[in-house]
Design a protein around this motif. Structure first.
Motif, PDB file in Angstrom:
ATOM      1  N   ARG A  10       3.549  -9.735   5.353  1.00 54.37           N
ATOM      2  CA  ARG A  10       3.222  -8.826   6.633  1.00 54.37           C
ATOM      3  C   ARG A  10       4.500  -8.541   7.177  1.00 54.37           C
ATOM      4  N   GLU A  11       5.533  -7.930   6.283  1.00 56.31           N
ATOM      5  CA  GLU A  11       6.706  -7.262   6.813  1.00 56.31           C
ATOM      6  C   GLU A  11       6.983  -5.814   6.107  1.00 56.31           C
ATOM      7  N   ASP A  12       7.800  -5.103   6.754  1.00 55.42           N
ATOM      8  CA  ASP A  12       8.284  -4.045   6.036  1.00 55.42           C
ATOM      9  C   ASP A  12       8.705  -4.230   4.646  1.00 55.42           C
TER      10      ASP A  12
ATOM     11  N   GLN B 276       9.973   4.876  -0.791  1.00 53.46           N
ATOM     12  CA  GLN B 276       8.824   5.008   0.721  1.00 53.46           C
ATOM     13  C   GLN B 276       9.012   3.697   1.294  1.00 53.46           C
ATOM     14  N   GLN B 277       8.731   3.963   2.766  1.00 53.85           N
ATOM     15  CA  GLN B 277       8.762   2.612   3.574  1.00 53.85           C
ATOM     16  C   GLN B 277       7.224   2.362   3.594  1.00 53.85           C
ATOM     17  N   THR B 278       6.974   1.007   3.127  1.00 53.47           N
ATOM     18  CA  THR B 278       5.645   0.569   3.325  1.00 53.47           C
ATOM     19  C   THR B 278       5.730  -0.736   3.896  1.00 53.47           C
ATOM     20  N   VAL B 279       4.668  -1.836   3.872  1.00 57.97           N
ATOM     21  CA  VAL B 279       4.758  -3.181   4.074  1.00 57.97           C
ATOM     22  C   VAL B 279       4.172  -3.812   3.054  1.00 57.97           C
TER      23      VAL B 279
ATOM     24  N   PRO C  39       0.760  -1.061   0.064  1.00 67.75           N
ATOM     25  CA  PRO C  39      -0.013   0.010   0.024  1.00 67.75           C
ATOM     26  C   PRO C  39       0.764   1.128  -0.161  1.00 67.75           C
ATOM     27  N   ARG C  40       0.415   2.366  -0.696  1.00 67.95           N
ATOM     28  CA  ARG C  40       1.220   3.614  -0.779  1.00 67.95           C
ATOM     29  C   ARG C  40       0.775   4.407   0.404  1.00 67.95           C
ATOM     30  N   PRO C  41       1.922   4.792   1.113  1.00 70.65           N
ATOM     31  CA  PRO C  41       1.793   5.748   2.028  1.00 70.65           C
ATOM     32  C   PRO C  41       0.841   7.140   1.619  1.00 70.65           C
ATOM     33  N   GLY C  42       0.009   7.218   2.425  1.00 71.89           N
ATOM     34  CA  GLY C  42      -0.797   8.571   2.321  1.00 71.89           C
ATOM     35  C   GLY C  42      -2.033   8.160   1.452  1.00 71.89           C
TER      36      GLY C  42
ATOM     37  N   LEU D 227       1.800  -6.477   2.315  1.00 73.21           N
ATOM     38  CA  LEU D 227       0.382  -7.096   2.945  1.00 73.21           C
ATOM     39  C   LEU D 227       0.541  -8.931   3.063  1.00 73.21           C
TER      40      LEU D 227
ATOM     41  N   TYR E 213      -4.476   0.836   1.833  1.00 73.82           N
ATOM     42  CA  TYR E 213      -4.375   0.161   2.839  1.00 73.82           C
ATOM     43  C   TYR E 213      -5.802  -0.239   3.477  1.00 73.82           C
TER      44      TYR E 213
END
Lengths: 363, 363, 363, 363
Positions: free
Chosen positions: D320-322, D312-315, D101-104, D317, D108
């Motif tokens: 289930r990890e960075d 960018q930092q995301t995860v 998922p994209r931050p912002g 899904l 998500y």
């Protein structure tokens, strides 16, 4: 939320039959409307029980206390809240019913919905007593409508198989007033006598009987309502089914239309004194959900009071087994005649709501 | 706004009979539901005209085009919009009607409401054709409900005075499927033959005939709906009156309850295989607006098609004088049989909406 | 209708400041929820005036009387109506205002809307006093939410130019409780001292001062709210602007986001103890209108109390000419600190409403 | 339901960014209103991308196809549905985002809400592209409002820290037209130059920047809106937060009011040419939720575009990890300037809805 209806005029009913008070909050009433409290009391009296052997001997004080929205008898624009304090309750009559739901009542469904937490003393929030606040709202609506030329009236169209005359093609205010002034709200008093005999006979047999109420509204301008799901029929029916015991609603010829031919059921248009009218009114004043300018005509079916004194088969919710129940307490052998002003009230409230929306089809 | 209904599941219908397209936008469908498009087409076929002398010879393509909300046949959570493009229109048939409103139609009321601007070709937005998008929504709702154990079915309860058998106490999915597979949707085929004969006879006399549709929903858990104005009856009736030509709605015994006694009409409770049931179902599965767990039973009265080919009396809006009208075009001598899936569709949509609200009486 | 909000949980506020009573009707509360009336009183006390020189010396009794919906301290499913009777009113203070609308107040707009019929004594239905019934509803919602792991708290983020610390990234219930227990609701008591000094200084200058309230909700599960117009932001803002004097609402970074860069404002996702979280919370716990599972953070701007004792320029409505006005009566030099529990109340009510809708995105 | 707003005028938006079509259904438009399609196209052009390095190079065809409700360029009363077919989609750009998922963004939250079934290509139903159908609705509303003397205009009040001049006390139609005609929608072109430089600088740094939009409506009669929860502020804010990226809404002085004194913030009343006006307009034309007759003034905070090309930092899904993400595709370094007509559109739609309700405070 569920005990509310209306769009610009929003009517919320609250209270349980044996709680501290019942009441209504009416949000969206136009400001500056005088409310004749004597006329309102007279209207509320029409649904009050305890007046004859035709109804329960319970005495209910329906004297409304106005908490807001009404200053010096004039609406001030703010929400109008009125309450009726409860009294003369025999809650002990209802102990057994917590375990044994009464057939035909909401005891069981309320038990399921609210997981055993419902306060069902006297029928709780499902009680016919909740129609008193509805009548406050509707009685106010009727007064405002009358001032703008719209009059709402109703009569008992039938009890069991005994039928009153139908409304004439063009009922008017004086006819409504005449029926409202009668101790038994029918057009044909002879039919009314037979209805009353039938009700008393049902009572003697520890039984009850249903009826049909016919309601009319005259003076509604053509063009009110909107297609598909916001028509007069949709809005009126949605509200009318909120009256306890209503199991059917029809407009104009209604179910009889299903048995007729187009050539009979179509209402021919005609010009009368420069106005466009219909020669018959099988449509009940509504085509495509929108008013034609002819009287709005509707009928509601009221089922026989479910609280009868005969032994009835039910279940024990705790034991989860069959059980017998004898409903105690003071109950109406028929509520259809007392529901006549309630149908008027709800009809008037819906019409006022729609009229406040205005003829917004064009700017 | 008016052509919308629903609360968490919101269904908006748009289009005019002879406009570019008609369609429906469904907002609030649960995500992740597979829609079987063949099954949906089969459902839409049930209301399609042009299949027999019992209905109009108009050919309507009801093939839905999905613009949004459905990806690879699975709902994605976003609003689902589906349209049907219009074709086979004979707009010229409607020229005369702009001045001469058809008796029994919305021509006049739409003219008043929209001040002469309504597009009433083919009945415009009031056309029975608008039930096709309703069936898209309802057909989708039916599939989702079925997956959750709720099944909706209907049959033609009567045409004119000819009556079908009523649904049994506990109809089931296989019965619904059997009726749906028949060319004429009745339980008793002999009655169906008599109904068809009656329809053809009406057509021969340049007339039309009405009917009653009975609809049932099984598998609805007890506790659905809420008291007073958000009960099953209120919500269902409000939507059902959106189907063109519906003039009455009743639940369970309905108007017949008004003619019966409490001792007959009350449904005794009993424990059956550990479940609480009622021994009869005069309540139509609804007490206090809330489901009992028994089948939901409702009936809608469908008036005779107003478009008949006999000369009829109407008015000229321009001349403001009486006039005669002969309605041309291809019209159904009865629409009740074609409306059977529409009643199912609307019922299913309302039930899905209520089920999505969930059993929110308790947290 | 206008003094109502909510969808499945519907909250209607009624009453005028100097009428007989003010109150709230809450329709749709889950049944079986115990309400701790002492805890509720303590919550209502937080907005009560008359406790310090920081607020008006009016004494308002906010003791709620429960008319319905609550039996033995437990919700019973029926609508809960609670009222507060009015007292300690100095209506004579308001005589002059009927002709001379107070700048910054609703006197003029209510006069226009209700054509001179508004009851504006004490601010009428527009009075800050109407936030007491809102707090009854919100206080009840807070108790129910807490039982389900959702906690709502707020503090005074600023008064004039004096700022409190912001909430930390993960505020919790104990922090909320600590602030609620303080006589002045701030995180940083030193800032609180400066704020109070500023308020007293404003009072000395016959002036008033505004402030900002920051509110947080923790424990809200991810997935609450819906895209476009039914998101958390839409629903919360719509309700929060119902609090008198609120002129702005922002979520997360809010207006500060408009001054920042994407690289700063985007909240990086991370996995923390198996849960997906964001490392910062500029989104205020809301993306696309839907909760992320992080704390919901919002701020509301409260304008300075318009009732100040300095002479002000206004008009005479009767004479239709300029006029001077000196507002008499006892007024708050700041209402922002008293509005802190009101913002909590409204936030809690909206969240409870949304939670009752459930995670209806999927069946 | 969620992608709908309005009461008598109901606006439903549908479609996903890369689906077959996006569109809007408008139910409740007054009939008989001519819509100038060229003027509408010119309005839609103002939000279109692909015109300068300030926005994405995606070409979006925003040509609306009218399916219903508009005949010969005139509204006919029936719901107006318009669609825009999708094209120029690079769906492949979005493959990776299904897991990361994209931050912002709503990636998500939509994933959670719709349990993995969301169609998030191009942002899916959450895409800024959905503002095109909003502009169709709002552009139509603007034309109807203009005909009735109500004009809506907006400008870019700030980008990052660069501020435009505020609207004057009494902006008018010609000012709105002048801003609308500019390639960059500001009052002060020098400020506009600095804003554009800032946007280009952000783009060079693979970053994005936010902004504030100020919107005004003139000609709104006094008395529009209703107290508490149906005021102008409630209704406008509820709709405005439906525009993607809006994180704050304020009226009049808004958050600045919270920093000011009553003596500054109160708007003195005065009589001017026989009309009652206010000498300043810190109230933004709204007192107690009701219009004063002065210009309605509001501002919305637009966050910086979350899609930036920096890592960018995301995860993940699935894992289930960075995880790290580099958003590909063609994105706007700022959307605030393109959102100016969108804010106008939503404001106009809400005002038209309220005006259709009419001055229903009195009958």
């Amino acid at each position: 939320m569920s005990s509310e209806f209306g769009k610009l005029l929003r009517i919320s009913v609250f209270g349980q039959s044996h709680g501290r008070a019942i009441g209504v909050n009416i949000d969206g009433l136009p400001a500056g409307e005088s409310i004749d409290l004597q006329e309102l009391d007279a209207f509320l009296d029409r649904r009050k029980p305890g007046k004859s052997p035709l109804s329960t001997t319970r005495k209910e004080s329906d004297a409304p206390i106005f908490l807001s929205g009404l200053e010096h008898g004039v609406t001030c624009g703010a929400p109008l809240c009125a309450i009726i304090e409860n009294s003369d309750q025999h809650s002990s009559d209802y102990q057994e019913l917590q375990d044994k739901p009464r057939p035909g009542h909401a005891d069981y469904t309320a038990y399921i919905k609210w997981d055993g937490h419902a306060d069902m003393r006297g029928g709780g929030h499902f009680s016919g007593r909740l129609t008193a606040p509805l009548c406050i709202a509707g009685g106010i609506a009727k007064q405002i409508l009358s001032r703008h030329g719209v009059h709402v009236g109703a009569h008992l169209a039938s009890v069991g198989d005994v039928e009153d005359l139908p409304f004439p093609l063009r009922p008017d205010r004086s006819l409504f007033d005449a029926v409202a002034a009668k101790p038994f709200p029918v057009l044909d008093d002879a039919a009314g006598e037979r209805m009353q005999a039938l009700i008393l006979e049902a009572r003697q047999h520890l039984d009850s009987v249903g009826g049909v109420i016919e309601c009319a509204a005259v003076g509604v301008p053509a063009g009110l309502g909107a297609p598909m799901f916001e028509g007069l029929e949709n809005r009126l029916a949605a509200a009318l089914f909120g009256i306890p015991a209503v199991k059917g609603v029809e407009f104009g010829a209604g179910f009889a239309a299903a048995r007729s031919r187009g050539s009979q059921n179509n209402d021919a248009f005609a010009v009368e004194d420069g106005e466009i009218v219909t020669c018959t009114n099988h449509a009940g004043g509504i085509l495509g959900g929108i008013s034609t300018g002819m009287p709005i005509i509707l009928r509601t079916a009221i089922k026989p009071t479910p609280s009868i004194s005969q032994p009835q088969q039910t279940v024990s919710l705790r034991a989860r087994e069959d059980a017998e129940l004898v409903v105690r307490g003071r109950h109406d052998p028929c509520i259809a005649h007392r529901a006549v002003p309630v149908v008027e009230a709800v009809t008037a409230a819906v019409l006022l709501d729609l009229l406040l929306e205005g003829h917004h089809g064009t700017f």
